[in-house]
Design a protein around this motif. Structure first.
Motif, PDB file in Angstrom:
ATOM      1  N   ILE A  18       0.838  -1.201   0.000  1.00 42.14           N
ATOM      2  CA  ILE A  18       0.000   0.000   0.000  1.00 42.14           C
ATOM      3  C   ILE A  18       0.872   1.250   0.000  1.00 42.14           C
ATOM      4  O   ILE A  18       0.644   2.180  -0.791  1.00 42.14           O
ATOM      5  N   ASN A  21       2.521   1.703  -3.442  1.00 45.34           N
ATOM      6  CA  ASN A  21       1.612   2.109  -4.509  1.00 45.34           C
ATOM      7  C   ASN A  21       1.003   3.490  -4.290  1.00 45.34           C
ATOM      8  O   ASN A  21       0.694   4.184  -5.255  1.00 45.34           O
ATOM      9  N   MET A  22       0.805   3.875  -3.042  1.00 50.69           N
ATOM     10  CA  MET A  22       0.094   5.117  -2.752  1.00 50.69           C
ATOM     11  C   MET A  22       1.020   6.307  -2.506  1.00 50.69           C
ATOM     12  O   MET A  22       0.557   7.446  -2.399  1.00 50.69           O
ATOM     13  N   GLU A  73      -9.084  -1.813   0.136  1.00 50.99           N
ATOM     14  CA  GLU A  73      -7.777  -1.759  -0.547  1.00 50.99           C
ATOM     15  C   GLU A  73      -7.824  -2.685  -1.740  1.00 50.99           C
ATOM     16  O   GLU A  73      -8.304  -3.822  -1.626  1.00 50.99           O
ATOM     17  N   GLN A  75      -4.712  -3.318  -4.274  1.00 46.51           N
ATOM     18  CA  GLN A  75      -3.352  -2.930  -4.648  1.00 46.51           C
ATOM     19  C   GLN A  75      -2.727  -4.055  -5.466  1.00 46.51           C
ATOM     20  O   GLN A  75      -2.752  -5.214  -5.040  1.00 46.51           O
ATOM     21  N   GLN A  81       0.647  -4.699 -12.834  1.00 45.30           N
ATOM     22  CA  GLN A  81      -0.487  -3.842 -13.165  1.00 45.30           C
ATOM     23  C   GLN A  81      -0.782  -3.901 -14.658  1.00 45.30           C
ATOM     24  O   GLN A  81       0.070  -4.239 -15.467  1.00 45.30           O
ATOM     25  N   ASN A 113      -6.313   9.363  -9.035  1.00 46.31           N
ATOM     26  CA  ASN A 113      -5.872   7.984  -9.265  1.00 46.31           C
ATOM     27  C   ASN A 113      -6.428   7.476 -10.602  1.00 46.31           C
ATOM     28  O   ASN A 113      -7.643   7.448 -10.793  1.00 46.31           O
TER      29      ASN A 113
END
Length: 148
Positions: A18, A21-22, A73, A75, A81, A113
């Protein structure tokens, strides 16, 4: 490619993915990661890891009440991806909600996002926006164009 979606208790893996990715969104929105809040929330979620060929490639955390399932979440490891894994995880939540006879799925996503496009393809619609966050939902009965 179909990932294995299995329960996980690996909080360290989840937090690391997390944060990784964030980080770009937190930086752009001038936000800080709150490990205490994550630790509190972690115990209240049903958490799953997405696995391909014995390698963890993603994380799905959900919870629910009598009205809706909530994707808290979703992710996917950056190397994995854009290969359909997010869509498969969302379909997993849809199937889980259907089995529980719950008709709504909800999520929150930062307005900046690009995953918003995925959620819209999967039938989610923005219901409200507060600050930098969209609140999205979809009905299970909606059968629009779902990404395969």
């Amino acid at each position: 490619m179909m990932p294995l979606i299995r329960p996980t208790n690996d909080k360290a893996y989840a937090e690391n993915l997390i944060c990784q990715n964030m980080a770009v969104y937190h930086k752009q929105l001038n936000m800080c990661w709150d490990p205490a809040l994550f630790a509190k929330d972690w115990g209240e979620l049903d958490s799953y890891e997405l696995v391909i060929n014995a390698s963890r490639v993603g994380l799905l955390c959900i919870n629910h009440d009598e009205n809706a399932y909530y994707i808290r979440e979703l992710q996917i490891d950056p190397q994995w991806q854009r290969q359909g894994l997010g869509s498969k995880a969302i379909r997993y939540v849809i199937e889980t909600a259907q089995q529980a006879d719950v008709n709504l799925i909800r999520l929150r996503v930062f307005c900046i996002n690009p995953a918003i496009a995925l959620y819209e393809r999967m039938g989610f619609r923005v219901r409200k926006t507060e600050g930098e966050t969209h609140y999205m939902e979809r009905s299970i009965k909606e059968t629009g164009n779902l990404v395969k």
